[in-house]
Enzyme design. Structure first.
Site, short mmCIF file in Angstrom:
data_model
loop_
_atom_site.label_atom_id
_atom_site.label_comp_id
_atom_site.label_asym_id
_atom_site.label_seq_id
_atom_site.Cartn_x
_atom_site.Cartn_y
_atom_site.Cartn_z
N HIS A 71 0.87 -1.18 0.00
CA HIS A 71 0.00 0.00 0.00
C HIS A 71 0.90 1.23 0.00
O HIS A 71 1.96 1.22 0.64
CB HIS A 71 -0.85 0.07 1.29
CG HIS A 71 -2.12 -0.71 1.24
ND1 HIS A 71 -2.64 -1.37 2.34
CD2 HIS A 71 -3.01 -0.92 0.23
CE1 HIS A 71 -3.79 -1.95 2.01
NE2 HIS A 71 -4.03 -1.71 0.74
N CYS A 105 -2.26 3.06 9.00
CA CYS A 105 -3.27 2.11 8.53
C CYS A 105 -4.47 2.06 9.47
O CYS A 105 -5.59 1.77 9.06
CB CYS A 105 -2.70 0.70 8.46
SG CYS A 105 -1.30 0.53 7.39
N1 ARG Z 1 -3.99 -6.96 6.51
C1 ARG Z 1 -4.36 -5.73 5.89
C2 ARG Z 1 -4.30 -5.89 4.36
O1 ARG Z 1 -3.44 -6.59 3.90
C3 ARG Z 1 -3.48 -4.61 6.30
C4 ARG Z 1 -3.90 -3.30 5.78
C5 ARG Z 1 -2.97 -2.21 6.09
N2 ARG Z 1 -3.50 -0.98 5.71
C6 ARG Z 1 -2.85 0.02 5.14
N3 ARG Z 1 -3.45 1.12 4.91
N4 ARG Z 1 -1.62 -0.13 4.72
O2 ARG Z 1 -5.12 -5.37 3.65
#
Ligand code: ARG
Length: 707
Positions: free
Chosen positions: A174, A270
């Site tokens: 991300h 996050c």
């Molecule tokens: N386990 C979640 C996923 O893989 C973690 C999300 C993390 N969020 C972020 N904004 N980076 O989607």
């Protein structure tokens, strides 16, 4: 922004308590090995820690956690807010798609205008889209979770300029895991997580003194995954150097441990979503370009689809397969329609040029004609000229697709009129371009055919397993069997086989076999350099090759002069043919060529001794001579000469079978890797290869005799 943060309305942040949080599945590398390994208790404590820290900085709101949706704690992925509009996330992984309605309900209850992306177009909210604090644009990530094609929607709905950044390291899947815009136009980020083009874009927009580069050690502790309010930066953990760097710029780092959430691939940022994102941008556009291309042929067999998709992503674009029509059998053709998107026109142009080489055709309503530009300096093409490949090519000129003549690699396409006033397209070498000649530029109005003739030819003749590939010693005999069969077919139907040979043929004892092939009508032209002819004639005259006795394998006294004596004698005669006529030597490869009227061409090089009178030291002349002899060839046998074989490969259009034999696998791979089905590489001793080949051919003759 600082002003907005501290004086005007308070910053509002959305969080979701971790009552149902766990690592239940693996959708990013951090989750691997962590299934059910996080402690709910510790998670609650850490989350509360973050909540307390943020409560001092902002107004924190909560969305009700939902059982069965463990990742809902990561509210950054709920959507992307600007002003009173939210673009709702469309999760890439089904594991998170169930969160969408819950977030949607919350946004609606808060009075946001909710924009919903078309189905099948992933975008993961503020996890992948971050407003630049000092500027007037949106940074949007793609490559793992969000689709590049979602970016134009953001630009339109939020009326903001979108700068697309491509993520290339799956640990930073991300954008908010490796990129964090801070107050006053600062940027905290980890450059290796982005491709070159994206880094360039970042450097263009953010001046060097505003870029705070994070080291890998901090990046993997999610230092970039920070929540910034005013001058406070809240994160899981930072090394001293990073704290210092931030401190020097007037930021205060607040660390709050979030290790339980790292196990799911998330940290401070996050776990939050800023729901007050005031508009400061003047209306802007996105520079994203899209095209639809059409691919047709033996797509699966040839791996063409893979290649095309790789080309798109490695070129910095993204794709969406709109249509894929598979043939039902291996020999059936298939067709695919693919939407290609690129962050801007320049990237699109580079990708398209490569796709055209793969045989892609753009499917606009009306195909665009080829762009032409005049040559202004003889022997020099316009800058953006289209570089040709070995495949049959057509260009759209004056409303008609015309076939390019003289197809070869690394040329330009010149559009001229013939004597009858017809427009023709010709593949020309740069040096042959004339002033005022029109040359095809760009990649519009060009189509190449990778599937057609070449593949058909190969399959109708049951060239079966001779698809592109390099054989090891074990397979040599099988391959030789196939080649023998093919040579036989070509000879019997009056076809053409060209041999390029290096002096290794002589040193490895292959000479007698090659001579036999020539004598028996299997070879229609011979290409080489000065060396093969010199060594061959030396052997014929004195029984040595570079002074080594070919029968006993020992050096002959004074033998090192032998090859010069051979050269000198031929020079005295005036040419190889005249030397044969005068009886200077009565055996050998060159002898057989002369006696059997097999034309040969010897191309010179800087290391040549002599040279022989036949050796062409003018390389342009030599290239032209090679090209003339290759014309109409059905098969080219390349025997241990990298230099001449590469030269030949460049001049040869697709559809001609190439068999490359060399003891060095690297050479074989280099030469047989033309991406076309008809090239075969054989890694073996060339003398051994020739002896096996001759044996096979006589076996075939035996079979014929018996029938
Ligand atoms: N386990 C979640 C996923 O893989 C973690 C999300 C993390 N969020 C972020 N904004 N980076 O989607």
């Amino acid at each position: 922004m600082t002003m907005t943060d501290s004086v005007t309305a308070p910053v509002r942040i959305l969080m979701c308590a971790p009552h149902h949080y766990d690592v239940d599945y693996v959708i990013n590398p951090w989750m691997e090995g962590n299934i059910h390994r996080s402690s709910r208790e510790r998670a609650e404590a850490q989350w509360t820690g973050l909540y307390q820290v943020l409560k001092d900085q902002a107004q924190v709101e909560l969305v009700e956690p939902q059982k069965g949706w463990p990742d809902m704690v990561f509210t950054a992925n709920a959507g992307l807010v600007l002003d009173k509009t939210v673009v709702l996330s469309r999760f890439f992984h089904p594991e998170r798609q169930g969160e969408e309605p819950h977030f949607q309900a919350w946004f609606e209850a808060q009075g946001f205008t909710v924009q919903v992306l078309p189905e099948g177009l992933p975008f993961e909210g503020a996890g992948d889209a971050l407003f630049d604090r000092g500027g007037h644009w949106l940074w949007a990530g793609y490559g793992f979770r969000s689709e590049l094609d979602s970016h134009p929607y953001l630009a339109r709905w939020l009326d903001v300029e979108v700068l697309s950044l491509r993520l290339v390291d799956q640990r930073f899947y991300h954008l908010d895991t490796c990129f964090c815009p801070l107050s006053d136009g600062y940027l905290l980020y980890y450059p290796p997580a982005f491709d070159t083009y994206s880094n360039h874009l970042i450097e263009l927009r953010v001046p060097e003194e505003k870029r705070i580069v994070v080291e890998e050690a901090d990046a993997i502790r999610f230092a970039c995954n920070s929540v910034n309010v005013g001058r406070v930066v809240v994160m899981n953990q930072a090394g001293d150097r990073l704290k210092q760097a931030l401190g020097d710029r007037g930021f205060t780092v607040v660390e709050t441990p979030l290790t339980e959430f790292l196990k799911a691939g998330g940290a401070a940022k996050c776990l939050t979503l800023k729901t007050t994102e005031p508009r400061q941008a003047s209306p802007q556009t996105s520079s994203i370009q899209s095209r639809i291309i059409h691919l047709e042929g033996h797509l699966l067999d040839s791996g063409l689809v893979n290649k095309a998709l790789d080309t798109i992503t490695s070129g910095g674009g993204s794709f969406q397969v709109l249509n894929f029509n598979l043939g039902s059998q291996r020999q059936d053709k298939s067709a695919a329609e693919i939407k290609v998107s690129a962050p801007d026109a320049e990237v699109m142009r580079d990708i398209m040029a490569q796709l055209v080489d793969l045989g892609a055709v753009t499917t606009a309503d009306a195909p665009q004609p080829a762009n032409l530009e005049a040559v202004v300096q003889a022997g020099v093409a316009p800058d953006d000229f289209y570089v040709t490949n070995i495949y049959p090519t057509e260009v759209l000129v004056q409303g008609r697709w015309i076939q390019v003549q003289g197809q070869r690699m690394d040329g330009a396409i010149a559009i001229t009129q013939n004597a009858q006033g017809q427009t023709i397209a010709t593949c020309k070498l740069l040096r042959d371009l004339c002033i005022d000649e029109q040359v095809v530029v760009g990649s519009e109005g060009i189509r190449t055919n990778r599937s057609g003739s070449s593949l058909k030819k190969a399959s109708t003749e049951e060239f079966g397993f001779m698809g592109a590939g390099v054989s090891s010693e074990r397979r040599v005999e099988l391959v030789v069997e196939q080649i023998a069969w093919d040579l036989r077919q070509i000879r019997d139907r009056g076809g053409k086989v060209v041999v390029t040979a290096g002096p290794v043929v002589i040193h490895t004892g292959g000479s007698e076999h090659l001579r036999k092939l020539i004598r028996e009508g299997y070879v229609q032209a011979l290409l080489g350099g000065n060396a093969i002819a010199v060594h061959d004639i030396e052997q014929a005259m004195m029984g040595t090759s570079l002074g080594v006795d070919m029968k006993r394998g020992t050096s002959v006294h004074g033998g090192h002069r032998h090859h010069l004596k051979a050269i000198n004698s031929v020079r005295r005669c005036g040419s190889i043919a005249q030397a044969v006529e005068q009886g200077l030597f009565t055996s050998g490869i060159m002898y057989e060529c002369v006696k059997n009227n097999v034309p040969f061409s010897l191309a010179g090089s800087i290391r040549d001794d002599g040279p022989l009178p036949d050796t062409k030291m003018d390389l342009l002349e030599a290239q032209a001579d090679y090209a003339r002899l290759i014309e109409g060839a059905d098969l080219i046998l390349m025997l241990s000469t990298m230099l001449h074989s590469i030269g030949v490969g460049n001049m040869t259009p697709a559809g001609v079978k190439l068999v490359c034999v060399d003891i060095n696998p690297a050479v074989v791979t280099k030469l047989s890797d033309r991406g076309s089905v008809e090239s075969t590489g054989v890694v073996t001793d060339v003398g051994l290869f020739l002896s096996l080949l001759v044996q096979q051919l006589s076996k075939l003759t035996g079979q014929y005799a018996q029938v």
